[in-house]
Design an enzyme around this catalytic site. Sequence first.
Site, PDB file in Angstrom:
ATOM      1  N   ARG A 117       9.284 -35.308  12.747  1.00 25.96           N
ATOM      2  CA  ARG A 117       9.123 -33.930  12.279  1.00 25.96           C
ATOM      3  C   ARG A 117       7.674 -33.464  12.500  1.00 25.96           C
ATOM      4  O   ARG A 117       6.735 -34.248  12.349  1.00 25.96           O
ATOM      5  CB  ARG A 117       9.445 -33.897  10.784  1.00 25.96           C
ATOM      6  CG  ARG A 117       9.475 -32.520  10.156  1.00 25.96           C
ATOM      7  CD  ARG A 117      10.620 -31.698  10.651  1.00 25.96           C
ATOM      8  NE  ARG A 117      10.976 -30.632   9.731  1.00 25.96           N
ATOM      9  CZ  ARG A 117      11.820 -29.659  10.051  1.00 25.96           C
ATOM     10  NH1 ARG A 117      12.384 -29.618  11.244  1.00 25.96           N
ATOM     11  NH2 ARG A 117      12.134 -28.726   9.178  1.00 25.96           N
ATOM     12  N   THR A 419      18.086 -25.120  17.867  1.00 26.10           N
ATOM     13  CA  THR A 419      18.066 -26.588  17.903  1.00 26.10           C
ATOM     14  C   THR A 419      19.093 -27.179  18.880  1.00 26.10           C
ATOM     15  O   THR A 419      19.925 -26.463  19.414  1.00 26.10           O
ATOM     16  CB  THR A 419      18.301 -27.144  16.466  1.00 26.10           C
ATOM     17  OG1 THR A 419      17.378 -26.528  15.604  1.00 26.10           O
ATOM     18  CG2 THR A 419      18.196 -28.616  16.350  1.00 26.10           C
ATOM     19  N   GLU A 439      12.464 -25.206  16.127  1.00 25.58           N
ATOM     20  CA  GLU A 439      12.834 -24.316  15.028  1.00 25.58           C
ATOM     21  C   GLU A 439      13.550 -23.101  15.581  1.00 25.58           C
ATOM     22  O   GLU A 439      14.638 -23.225  16.070  1.00 25.58           O
ATOM     23  CB  GLU A 439      11.609 -23.940  14.188  1.00 25.58           C
ATOM     24  CG  GLU A 439      11.808 -23.416  12.768  1.00 25.58           C
ATOM     25  CD  GLU A 439      13.078 -22.718  12.336  1.00 25.58           C
ATOM     26  OE1 GLU A 439      14.103 -23.393  12.181  1.00 25.58           O
ATOM     27  OE2 GLU A 439      13.037 -21.507  12.082  1.00 25.58           O
ATOM     28  N   GLU A 458       7.897 -24.465  13.363  1.00 24.35           N
ATOM     29  CA  GLU A 458       8.582 -25.268  12.334  1.00 24.35           C
ATOM     30  C   GLU A 458       8.045 -25.031  10.933  1.00 24.35           C
ATOM     31  O   GLU A 458       8.771 -25.220   9.952  1.00 24.35           O
ATOM     32  CB  GLU A 458       8.466 -26.760  12.681  1.00 24.35           C
ATOM     33  CG  GLU A 458       9.650 -27.591  12.261  1.00 24.35           C
ATOM     34  CD  GLU A 458      10.894 -27.257  13.067  1.00 24.35           C
ATOM     35  OE1 GLU A 458      11.906 -26.915  12.464  1.00 24.35           O
ATOM     36  OE2 GLU A 458      10.835 -27.317  14.316  1.00 24.35           O
ATOM     37  N   ASP A 461       9.811 -23.369   8.094  1.00 25.48           N
ATOM     38  CA  ASP A 461      10.839 -24.035   7.282  1.00 25.48           C
ATOM     39  C   ASP A 461      10.342 -24.348   5.875  1.00 25.48           C
ATOM     40  O   ASP A 461      11.139 -24.718   5.008  1.00 25.48           O
ATOM     41  CB  ASP A 461      11.320 -25.336   7.954  1.00 25.48           C
ATOM     42  CG  ASP A 461      12.490 -25.104   8.893  1.00 25.48           C
ATOM     43  OD1 ASP A 461      12.927 -23.952   9.028  1.00 25.48           O
ATOM     44  OD2 ASP A 461      12.976 -26.082   9.497  1.00 25.48           O
ATOM     45  N   SER A 486      17.200 -29.362   7.798  1.00 26.08           N
ATOM     46  CA  SER A 486      18.634 -29.555   7.559  1.00 26.08           C
ATOM     47  C   SER A 486      19.254 -30.422   8.649  1.00 26.08           C
ATOM     48  O   SER A 486      20.471 -30.636   8.655  1.00 26.08           O
ATOM     49  CB  SER A 486      19.354 -28.203   7.568  1.00 26.08           C
ATOM     50  OG  SER A 486      18.856 -27.392   6.546  1.00 26.08           O
ATOM     51  N   GLY A 507      20.397 -24.598  12.045  1.00 29.65           N
ATOM     52  CA  GLY A 507      19.666 -24.370  10.799  1.00 29.65           C
ATOM     53  C   GLY A 507      20.380 -25.036   9.643  1.00 29.65           C
ATOM     54  O   GLY A 507      20.891 -26.156   9.766  1.00 29.65           O
TER      55      GLY A 507
HETATM   56  N1  GLU Z   1      14.208 -25.942  11.641  1.00 29.98           N
HETATM   57  C1  GLU Z   1      15.592 -26.223  11.371  1.00 29.98           C
HETATM   58  C2  GLU Z   1      15.742 -27.458  10.544  1.00 29.98           C
HETATM   59  O1  GLU Z   1      14.969 -28.352  10.670  1.00 29.98           O
HETATM   60  C3  GLU Z   1      16.304 -26.450  12.643  1.00 29.98           C
HETATM   61  C4  GLU Z   1      16.271 -25.223  13.444  1.00 29.98           C
HETATM   62  C5  GLU Z   1      17.552 -24.514  13.385  1.00 29.98           C
HETATM   63  O2  GLU Z   1      18.556 -25.125  13.762  1.00 29.98           O
HETATM   64  O3  GLU Z   1      17.545 -23.366  12.972  1.00 29.98           O
HETATM   65  O4  GLU Z   1      16.635 -27.539   9.758  1.00 29.98           O
END
Ligand code: GLU
Length: 608
Positions: A117, A419, A439, A458, A461, A486, A507
């Site tokens: 991450r 993603t 992200e 990112e 988030d 997520s 997300g």
């Molecule tokens: N930043 C999101 C996460 O880590 C993933 C990005 C997305 O799929 O929108 O959950």
Amino acid sequence: MGRATPTLISTLAAGALALTAATGGAATADPGPPPVGHDLPKVPVMRGAGGAVASVDPIVSQIGIDVLERGGNAADAAVAMAAAVGVVEPYSSGIGGGGFFVHYDADTGKVETIDGRETAPASFHDKVFVGADGTAMDFDTVVNSGLSVGVPGTPATWEMAAERYGTMSLNKLLKPAEETARKGFVVDQTFHDATADNAERFAMFPDTAKIYLPGGEPIKVGAVLRNPDLAKAYRQLRTHGSAAMQRGAMGEAVVDTARNPRTAPGVTVPSGQMTRSDMRAYEAKVKAPTHSEHRGLDIYGMAAPSSGGIAVGEILNLLESYEERTGKRTQDLSEGEWAHWFAEASATAFADRNRWVGDVPDVPTQELLSQDFADERSCLFGEDSTMTRPVPFGQPDGSYDDCQASTETTAVGSEDQHTTSLTAVDKDGNTVTYTLTIEQYGGSGMVVPGYGFLLNNELTDFNFTPVTDGVPDPNLPGPGKRPRSSMAPTIVLEDGTPWMTAGSPGGATIITTVAQLVGGVVDHDLAIGDALAAPRVSSRNGSATELEPALADGDVGDYLRSLGHATKKVDRIGNATGIRVHGLDDLEAAAEPTRASGGSAMVVDEDR
Ligand code: GLU
């Protein structure tokens, strides 16, 4: 049995690409080398032996199959595939981002994960996204800025995965991706549309516009997209490993871009705080997976800072608790009843995830994943009524008797769908599922000058301000902290050997998509391709229960509304990949059949 498809690496290596553009006109008019081919078939389900992969793109899957055929293992294939996604799907992931890698080692029987991450700069604090007036900064302003850029973790993840689990050098594994960046690929409608959707913000940054908005317009369908700067970046990673990013000129360019975004005339965006020392300090981390049990199977997922493993496990536990309470079995439910059960379970799991999970030291992972906790939480469930949203969070305190729920509630932050997810199983049973991202689709919108890759956003988030007054929020920004995710790459084992993999972009909907996919295969005995294609429901403890059109417009939607669900029709939820391991000589790889123009499943030796 016969080989699935021609070998992409070998054609690349021979410098004689047979796989040229399907869209002949643009490709023949193009003066450069022949692009890597979109005439590869997009097959959503393939069954066979010798190893299997699934991803969003046939170029990517073919690169994975080539690695397996050359004797590489699942980790090797996953790294090579991830590198290729960064070229052909650069808006969803790449070396400017981060992700989570879950690995099963066939020799030791052990599941381990890599937390790759992105991290916040050391200077971050819990008010970094609070404006002068004391309120949260505008979300979109932060997205398109240096302030949202976390220190990238993907190069370190690839290096760690290759060294710890793989058999091939990073140098070898990134070669096909580098060549794809240099030779180019043919832009399809999906890529064009995604570019058009982002054109306004890409135009804010000349280094991005130069690649994706040639002549000021979104790159056209049939055009060949070559990215020599990205090929250079991959070349540096091949030569110097992740040090090229963390201690080299490439990393300095990332820091400079985040601190001083290069914008079009008249455009200003907030600057970031990342320093060279933040870049040097980055570490991918080996972590124990989350573990829960579901109907005798072992479910392994990603621990904090992702909430994926915890929330997927809790949803599946809650479904078992609902069975206990009602005396009914999920497989006997009507489609509408099942959607109700699932929506209630996921809303409950999101209440708990929002309150308890983040990059903080005291996440009660074991308690949140215990069946006793789920049994207590299931007391809120009603077969014929809908829990009021937001559902209050529970108390994972080890004492589970009565129906104890906090009267406090947590609202749900906004998250969108981006993603990428990929998976591989090799002939020996080594298994990977890997979800990676920058992200938002297109990340921060900023390409690093001279290196051709997009930087993540990112850090959006994090919650900009506490979601509920007076309730501790584990996902506020902090120094060197990783924003809660997520992402939910999941490996399911039966008696210690791989049974299935699952992962998805999307997300916060990643959690519901993965839980639904695992539930579809395990609880409803669906073939993995059918479970993956099935229309989806997602309730994340917001006011609306989201439904894909096939559910929203039919009996299921009517039934849910009759119980009190506020339903919302959404075009699509998720874009999953998975592999069902019936045996090492019988692997069923599955990718998306229709959503987002479909994905690609391949095996080394296809059953015919
Ligand atoms: N930043 C999101 C996460 O880590 C993933 C990005 C997305 O799929 O929108 O959950």
